[in-house]
Design an enzyme around this catalytic site. Structure first.
Site, PDB file in Angstrom:
ATOM      1  CB  SER B  21      -0.876  -0.023   1.244  1.00 12.42           C
ATOM      2  OG  SER B  21      -1.683   1.116   1.281  1.00 12.42           O
ATOM      3  CB  CYS B 131      -3.381   6.235  11.551  1.00  9.78           C
ATOM      4  SG  CYS B 131      -4.234   4.846  10.904  1.00  9.78           S
TER       5      CYS B 131
END
Lengths: 291, 305
Positions: B21, B131
């Site tokens: 990704s 995150c």
């Protein structure tokens, strides 16, 4: 569409203070517009280095770059030819058959000729060739220029404008060109633009060559369109003063150079644009100057 | 079954080389360069509930044998991904894709995964738990076992797709986090995300990237990644996808010997856009060189002690 290829360095010479002109031979078919750039793999460094294309033809291209960091420093030292000490007498070693990991075995005074061979092999394997992604980015649009466009370049922003001037000269468009530098010893390519028939004004900040001041001090009142490339404050000042529509080429740190790493985007009136993919050339009207 | 085939959470893929990704867009961009159906699958750009511009530039810096990045999850948001990116992908890729999902709250992850569950081409969901959790004081979900498990459980409840949790290496005990995700229902683990790093520009004396710190990736991190893949693969039953600095067919084999069922390749794509294709094509001859018949037989085959 971009291409990856090996380019041979045929010339790499200093043309101004810390500025080098590198001539490369290789497949340039991916380059379609002035203002595009190439991304160069440099031995010993990890990321490719994006450099704007100065000019090109079907056989090769010319890059003009300034030494600003390690990548361009290594690049500036890659001079094919200066180590060309094997040319000479007799029938030497064949450097075509060595593969990628040859073994050189020398004894006593048999060593010196192998040094020459090693130099030649090193040159042919690394120093003389570059792995390049070409045809990157969206260049200047030469259709919109009108009959008297203005080209404004600052420092190492000058090279892509030369390729643009060549294309415009081919279309018999008469260009006015302003080239801005800090001082006389930084100046390059003034003669090249003149040879194309451009009306050239050079400015230097210290007045040691041409008009004293910035490029904005030399902008004429009448022109049909403008194209610019150079340091960010200059681009902003040019856009602030420009009386017509125009195109601006930006610079940014890049991870890949082909739109995938999202390392180089800039906010515009039309959402974000990747400097490497939708740019490096943006239209004046879409640029947001922050801060 | 070909020599390169592996089974990943019940889905057979023709080879274990998966573009990671954030280095492969939504696939169709690379389809201009080569037929991406040579891939088994790929993990698409980290997608969030809302569109994000990401961090200020510069976002990228050079390092010895690697790079720092602080992109900040720039993406157009899950709704635009479904309406625009996935239809573009469908035109050039006829296999299941791995949907990489990020969020800043449990609700974010749940919303994005719910939306993607209706997409037939999504084969797996890969949860990026690196995150920051805005409701958890900005601490990353992936830094503790409880919050990693909480995200896993919440997403498992709303998706029918296999869920692969992508772990951060910036933790004291990655094995305990992997185990917690497995217990919470994860179908697979992928690791490692980037290592937190920093560089300073000597000319300006400022950090080299605007975000100050960024994720370090590239060949330099390979031994760290291999070690963590080995530790996690030893500790869990579910498949492990190994990633971190892979840049050759030899690296793929090494990672699989350490316990990876498949591998992801990220940074290498940015230097050579053909990296994954080239590595897939090199694999058979490198397998021959090391006497390997099929890749599936070497998973976890490292001989220790």
């Amino acid at each position: 569409m971009m291409k990856q290829g090996i380019f041979e360095i045929v010339e790499n010479t200093r043309i101004a203070r810390a500025v080098y002109e590198m001539k490369l031979v290789g497949d340039t078919s991916a380059i379609t517009a002035p203002g595009q750039f190439v991304n160069i793999l440099i031995d010993g460094l990890f990321l490719r280095r994006p450099i704007s294309v100065c000019s090109w033809n079907s056989e090769g291209m010319t890059l003009v770059y300034k030494v600003v960091g390690r990548g361009t420093e290594v690049l500036s030292g890659m001079t094919a030819g200066e180590l060309d000490i094997l040319s000479g007498l007799g029938n030497g070693y064949n450097t075509e058959l060595c593969g990628d990991s040859p073994l050189l075995i020398g004894g006593g005074v048999g060593v010196p000729p192998l040094y020459g061979l090693a130099v030649r092999l090193a040159e042919s394997m690394t120093a003389g060739e570059l792995d390049i992604l070409s045809g990157l980015g969206n260049g200047y649009n030469t259709e919109l220029c009108g009959d008297s466009p203005l080209l404004i370049g600052g420092g190492v922003g000058v090279p892509p404008l030369y390729g643009l001037a060549v294309r415009l000269a081919e279309k018999l468009v008469k260009c006015s060109v302003i080239l801005g530098f800090n001082t006389a010893e930084d100046v390059f390519y003034e003669d090249r633009f003149k040879a194309l028939g451009c009306n050239v004004t050079v400015t230097t900040v210290d007045g040691s060559h041409g008009t004293k001041g910035f490029v904005t001090d030399a902008m004429p009142d009448v022109y049909t369109y403008f194209y610019t490339c150079g340091p960010l404050p200059m681009l902003r000042a040019v856009c602030g003063l420009a009386k017509t529509s125009g195109e601006v080429s930006f610079e940014e740190r890049m991870g890949c150079g082909f739109g995938m790493c999202m390392g180089c985007p800039r906010k515009t009136t039309d959402g974000y644009k990747r400097i490497c993919k939708e740019g490096p050339v943006l239209k004046k009207e879409e640029i947001l100057w922050e801060g | 079954m070909g020599r390169l085939n592996v089974s990943l959470c019940g889905i057979d893929i023709v080879n274990p080389v998966i573009p990671a990704s954030g280095t492969f867009g939504y696939g169709y961009e690379y389809a201009e360069l080569y037929d991406i159906n040579e891939l088994g699958t790929f993990s698409f750009k980290g997608t969030t509930a809302q569109a994000r511009f990401g961090n200020d530039t510069p976002r990228i810096a050079e390092c010895y044998m690697g790079m720092l990045n602080a992109v900040g999850l720039q993406n157009s948001g899950v709704d635009a991904v479904i309406s625009h990116e996935l239809p573009m992908l469908k035109k050039c890729f006829n296999k299941p894709v791995m949907a990489n999902v990020s969020g800043f709250s449990i609700e974010d992850y749940v919303y994005t995964c719910q939306r993607l569950d209706g997409e037939a081409q999504v084969g797996w969901v890969e949860l990026n738990v690196s995150c920051p959790n805005v409701h958890g004081g900005g601490m990353s979900f992936g830094v503790c076992a409880e919050s990693a498990a909480e995200v896993t459980r919440a997403v498992k409840a709303v998706t029918t797709k296999p869920v692969i949790v992508k772990l951060s290496p910036n933790v004291t005990d990655i094995v305990s986090i992997a185990r917690a995700c497995e217990e919470a229902g994860a179908d697979g683990i992928s690791l490692i995300n980037t290592l937190l790093g920093m560089r300073i520009d000597l000319n300006t004396k400022k950090p080299a990237i605007a975000n100050v710190m960024g994720g370090f990736s590239g060949p330099a991190v390979f031994p760290v990644a291999l070690r963590m893949v080995y530790q996690v693969a030893m500790a869990v039953e579910i498949p492990v996808i190994g990633m971190g600095g892979i840049s050759s067919a030899e690296d793929v084999i090494e990672m699989m010997l350490a316990g990876a069922t498949a591998v992801e390749i990220g940074t290498a794509n940015l230097i050579n856009p053909f990296a994954c294709r080239d590595i897939i094509r090199e694999l058979p001859s490198v397998m021959d060189k090391y006497g390997i018949n099929t890749l599936s037989e070497i998973i976890g085959g490292v001989k220790v002690g």
